[in-house]
Enzyme design. Sequence first.
Site, PDB file in Angstrom:
ATOM      1  N   ARG A 192       8.996   3.754 -21.970  1.00  0.00           N
ATOM      2  CA  ARG A 192       7.528   3.802 -21.952  1.00  0.00           C
ATOM      3  C   ARG A 192       6.973   3.898 -20.537  1.00  0.00           C
ATOM      4  NH1 ARG A 192       5.724  -0.816 -23.273  1.00  0.00           N
ATOM      5  NH2 ARG A 192       6.827  -1.024 -25.243  1.00  0.00           N
ATOM      6  N   TYR A 252     -18.317  16.992 -22.503  1.00  0.00           N
ATOM      7  CA  TYR A 252     -17.390  17.482 -23.524  1.00  0.00           C
ATOM      8  C   TYR A 252     -17.635  16.661 -24.793  1.00  0.00           C
ATOM      9  CZ  TYR A 252     -12.689  18.647 -25.341  1.00  0.00           C
ATOM     10  OH  TYR A 252     -11.620  19.088 -26.085  1.00  0.00           O
ATOM     11  N   ASP A 290     -14.686  14.346 -15.093  1.00  0.00           N
ATOM     12  CA  ASP A 290     -13.823  15.277 -15.819  1.00  0.00           C
ATOM     13  C   ASP A 290     -13.760  16.550 -14.970  1.00  0.00           C
ATOM     14  OD1 ASP A 290     -12.775  17.280 -17.474  1.00  0.00           O
ATOM     15  OD2 ASP A 290     -13.586  16.368 -19.293  1.00  0.00           O
ATOM     16  N   LYS A 311      -4.914  22.366 -20.024  1.00  0.00           N
ATOM     17  CA  LYS A 311      -5.540  23.633 -19.632  1.00  0.00           C
ATOM     18  C   LYS A 311      -4.746  24.269 -18.485  1.00  0.00           C
ATOM     19  CE  LYS A 311      -8.384  22.334 -22.780  1.00  0.00           C
ATOM     20  NZ  LYS A 311      -9.576  21.529 -22.608  1.00  0.00           N
TER      21      LYS A 311
HETATM   22  C1  LIG Z   1      -9.998  20.393 -23.453  1.00  0.00           C
HETATM   23  C2  LIG Z   1     -10.827  19.473 -22.646  1.00  0.00           C
HETATM   24  C3  LIG Z   1     -10.605  18.102 -22.660  1.00  0.00           C
HETATM   25  C4  LIG Z   1      -9.602  17.451 -23.582  1.00  0.00           C
HETATM   26  O1  LIG Z   1      -8.300  17.844 -23.382  1.00  0.00           O
HETATM   27  P1  LIG Z   1      -7.241  17.793 -24.618  1.00  0.00           P
HETATM   28  O2  LIG Z   1      -5.948  17.883 -23.915  1.00  0.00           O
HETATM   29  O3  LIG Z   1      -7.571  18.953 -25.478  1.00  0.00           O
HETATM   30  O4  LIG Z   1      -7.424  16.481 -25.310  1.00  0.00           O
HETATM   31  C5  LIG Z   1     -11.393  17.308 -21.863  1.00  0.00           C
HETATM   32  N1  LIG Z   1     -12.359  17.836 -21.074  1.00  0.00           N
HETATM   33  C6  LIG Z   1     -12.599  19.149 -21.031  1.00  0.00           C
HETATM   34  C7  LIG Z   1     -13.682  19.647 -20.145  1.00  0.00           C
HETATM   35  C8  LIG Z   1     -11.863  20.017 -21.823  1.00  0.00           C
HETATM   36  O5  LIG Z   1     -12.140  21.318 -21.816  1.00  0.00           O
END
Ligand SMILES: *Cc1c(COP(=O)(O)O)cnc(C)c1O
Length: 399
Positions: free
Chosen positions: A63, A117, A189, A214
Amino acid sequence: MANNDSGSKNPATQVVTGGRRKIWTGAVVNPPVWRGSTHLYDNVAHLREGLKSNDDGKFFYGRRGSPTQWSLADALTEMEPGAAGTMLYPSGVAAISCSLLAVLQPGDELLLTDSSYDPSRSFADTFLKRMGVTARYYDPMIGSDIAGLFSAKTKAVLMESPGSLSFEVQDVPAICKAAHAAGLVTLLDNTWATSRFFPALEHGVDIAITAATKYIVGHSDVMMGAVTTHDGYWTHLRRTAQQLGQVVSPDDAYLAARGLRTLEVRLRQHEASALKIAHWLKQRPEVGLVLHPALPDCPGHKIWKRDFTGSSGLFSFELKDGDNQSRAAFIDALTLFGIGYSWGGFESLALPVDPGKHRTATEWTASGTLVRLHIGLEDPDDLIADLAKAFEHYHSAKS
Ligand SMILES: *Cc1c(COP(=O)(O)O)cnc(C)c1O
């Protein structure tokens, strides 16, 4: 693990060399996949010794990761000047939720951008609410005036810049300055820019969150989140993530690290192709606003110019007289753009988006309908030809 010597290397070099410590890689180039729940100790004294430190780089139990995860976390820390460490999470949403849980307590208030988001909003409005935390939303263009919203209960500000549907670029340094003067924690973010185009900690952010799903992974085949922070929050953020049982598989960490090695060249191509297509769209008679941070239509464009070192491949544009049906006809006619969530992979995507649906603190005033594009690594001229053809279908749907 704190190993931040990023000042000495340029970004293209960093993504290639980051985390590749000889003790983790052995003789091969890529840190191997260390699968394992149990880590074995030599004897009882060794077992006891293991309890003394909770840092990456120490075998303990699955973990707490293995060299595969430590190497990736180390590389991400190195890319963020001022960072003490990086925690990995099984998704971007887990990274956001766990970061908020690390800083908030019952009775606190959280300020979030109205361009958040949607899953961030949902977590604040339901889960955090049940926990006794109140959420208030602010205009993404608020800048230092955010100080006027602070109350005795305000504890943290969650920014997202640019917003991932509507692309307002926030004055992150001004918001952080006001927040710090009031003793608040700042979270961002930073998925759109990554630390490559916006070194968040250098701009005053305490806790920098990236959906690694992403651009870090970059190949649309792994879900992952990453949170990088400085000495002030690192130990606590890490402890909270461990208490919540957050761990990523070594196989996923391996793929993310593999993606990371080409981040620089991929981002530069996403940037160039997206700019070419955004400028082409701007000339089209059917198109109103082009919400790309590097174009003057985008709220906060000047802030983008001041603070960012590049732009990525995601932006929205407005079909001026579009309605739901003609927008759907446009998107359905595209052959090189997939229809689907997420972005940041090598392939192009198109999505109908309606930012107005999620707003509570500001009003969405654009009169047309929005299409969000992720520009992948295909030849941009082929993508332009595909979009040009889709406009023909758009016109037929309208007449
Ligand atoms: C896709 C996304 C997330 C979340 O990521 P996941 O890996 O899909 O949970 C958070 N913030 C933004 C701006 C995103 O585009």
